[in-house]
Design an enzyme around this catalytic site. Structure first.
Site, PDB file in Angstrom:
ATOM      1  N   LYS A 202      68.954  23.791  55.040  1.00 13.68           N
ATOM      2  CA  LYS A 202      69.324  25.113  55.542  1.00 13.68           C
ATOM      3  C   LYS A 202      70.188  24.915  56.774  1.00 13.68           C
ATOM      4  O   LYS A 202      69.774  24.302  57.756  1.00 13.68           O
ATOM      5  CB  LYS A 202      68.080  25.921  55.887  1.00 13.68           C
ATOM      6  N   LYS A 265      71.222  26.175  51.431  1.00 12.02           N
ATOM      7  CA  LYS A 265      71.516  27.523  51.928  1.00 12.02           C
ATOM      8  C   LYS A 265      72.421  27.433  53.138  1.00 12.02           C
ATOM      9  O   LYS A 265      72.123  26.622  54.023  1.00 12.02           O
ATOM     10  CB  LYS A 265      70.197  28.189  52.322  1.00 12.02           C
TER      11      LYS A 265
HETATM   12  C1  PBG Z   1      64.870  33.005  58.490  1.00  9.04           C
HETATM   13  C2  PBG Z   1      65.702  33.348  57.323  1.00  9.04           C
HETATM   14  C3  PBG Z   1      67.062  33.676  57.376  1.00  9.04           C
HETATM   15  C4  PBG Z   1      67.462  33.956  56.081  1.00  9.04           C
HETATM   16  C5  PBG Z   1      66.350  33.805  55.261  1.00  9.04           C
HETATM   17  N1  PBG Z   1      65.268  33.422  56.049  1.00  9.04           N
HETATM   18  C6  PBG Z   1      67.985  33.833  58.510  1.00  9.04           C
HETATM   19  C7  PBG Z   1      67.949  32.909  59.632  1.00  9.04           C
HETATM   20  O1  PBG Z   1      67.670  31.718  59.508  1.00  9.04           O
HETATM   21  O2  PBG Z   1      68.219  33.409  60.727  1.00  9.04           O
HETATM   22  C8  PBG Z   1      68.861  34.368  55.726  1.00  9.04           C
HETATM   23  C9  PBG Z   1      69.098  34.920  54.386  1.00  9.04           C
HETATM   24  C10 PBG Z   1      70.400  35.611  54.235  1.00  9.04           C
HETATM   25  O3  PBG Z   1      71.287  35.581  55.104  1.00  9.04           O
HETATM   26  O4  PBG Z   1      70.560  36.228  53.185  1.00  9.04           O
HETATM   27  N2  PBG Z   1      63.698  32.326  58.258  1.00  9.04           N
END
Ligand code: PBG
Length: 340
Positions: A202, A265
């Site tokens: 991520k 992601k």
């Molecule tokens: C945080 C989380 C995020 C997303 C999913 N879980 C955002 C972040 O890390 O600030 C983003 C998903 C998206 O942008 O569609 N645990």
């Protein structure tokens, strides 16, 4: 390799593009509703829905309305939803304690979904950011996001989600060692059948902006940030967008710790990472077509600049071609209709 000599015109790739049926036969990548997971936002209240301002046609639902949406997705053949809670500010604290309340919005939503639509898989989010008044995925102490204390909370969260009926728990936080710890916690509590979908690679991405609007979960930008008590970004735990090899290293750790599925992601700016992770993975690979990717295509189409359906299907096909077995996407419901 053929040369461009006198018989080069006998080699004609266009033969396989001549008709739709020949293209169907030659097609390398299939996109199907089987591959789609629909992220959904749940909020407190009754019989209400609110559009996310930066994600046209994507809504936060109260539990009753979420259940209606889940029935529609199930009827369309979407196999799973990934659930995220919009927690009111007055429930957020630095220790994210509300996440562990056995009777709050999130476990209640899981129970309602599993009661009404038992076959539809519920993938739960184990991360502190919706509950953390500092807006981080971990607990903040002395301006740092602390790893192991965060994992303790996440393990309890995972067990709470499993008790409520979660099919899969998905740690989206990027703390080191959380997959193994959650696996142990689930097994010890008697939930050996609950799978872990790890957010393996991520990235610290700017494409999450609309999601943070949806949950009001952005790292807080007020005085505390100015005084450097709270970092205003997630760079110390989410990955550097410049790194690809490191995704393979994260994958190795997650597989070692017992991840059942691995995720990359965002998706579109990281297709090479999806490809690398798929090449090294012996578990299914997921990709998250994130909120900003949805917003780009949707906003451009609202301006008449892009065709929403064609661009979304092309993007999803590209993510599959890169190596993703499944895709979390806000286009899931529409795509399921387009593909049927
Ligand atoms: C945080 C989380 C995020 C997303 C999913 N879980 C955002 C972040 O890390 O600030 C983003 C998903 C998206 O942008 O569609 N645990």
């Amino acid at each position: 390799m053929p040369r461009s000599n006198d018989h080069s015109f006998s080699l004609r790739p266009r033969r396989l593009r001549r008709t739709e049926n020949i293209r169907r036969v030659a097609r390398e990548t299939r996109l199907s509703t089987d591959d789609l997971i629909a992220p959904q936002f749940v909020m407190p209240g009754e019989n209400e829905h609110e559009e996310v301002s930066s994600m046209p046609d994507t809504y936060r639902y109260t539990i009753d309305r979420l259940v209606e949406k889940a029935k529609i997705l199930d009827d369309l053949g979407v196999p799973a939803i990934a659930l995220f809670p919009a927690i009111p500010d007055d429930k957020k604290t630095p220790d994210a304690a509300y996440a562990l309340e056995p009777d709050h919005l999130y476990p209640n939503a899981i129970r309602a979904l599993k009661d009404a639509v038992p076959g539809l898989m519920v993938i739960t989010d184990t991360a502190l950011d919706p509950y953390n008044s500092d807006g981080h995925d971990g607990i903040v102490r002395d301006g740092r996001i602390v790893n192991d204390a965060t994992i303790d909370v996440m393990c309890e969260m995972a067990v709470l989600h499993a008790e409520a009926g979660a099919d899969i728990v998905a740690p989206s936080d990027m703390m080191d060692g959380r997959v193994g710890a959650i696996r142990d916690a689930l097994d010890t509590a008697g939930y050996a059948d609950v799978a872990i979908l790890s957010y393996t690679a991520k990235y610290s991405s700017s494409y999450y902006g609309p999601f943070r609007d949806a949950l009001d979960s952005a790292p807080k930008t007020e005085e505390k940030v100015q005084e450097k008590e709270i970092p205003d970004n997630k760079d110390t735990y989410q990955m550097d967008p410049a790194n690809g090899e490191e995704a393979v290293r994260e994958l190795m750790l997650d597989l070692d710790e017992g991840a059942d599925m691995a995720m990359v992601k965002p998706a579109l700016p990281y297709l090479d990472v999806i490809h690398r992770v798929k090449e090294h993975s012996d578990v299914p690979v997921a990709a998250y077509n994130v909120s900003g990717e949805y917003a780009m295509i949707t906003a451009a189409s609202q301006n008449g600049w892009l065709d929403r359906k064609e661009c979304a299907l092309e993007a999803l096909t590209g993510i599959r071609r890169a190596g993703a077995d499944v895709i979390l996407t806000y286009f899931a419901e529409d795509a399921a209709r387009w593909l049927s």
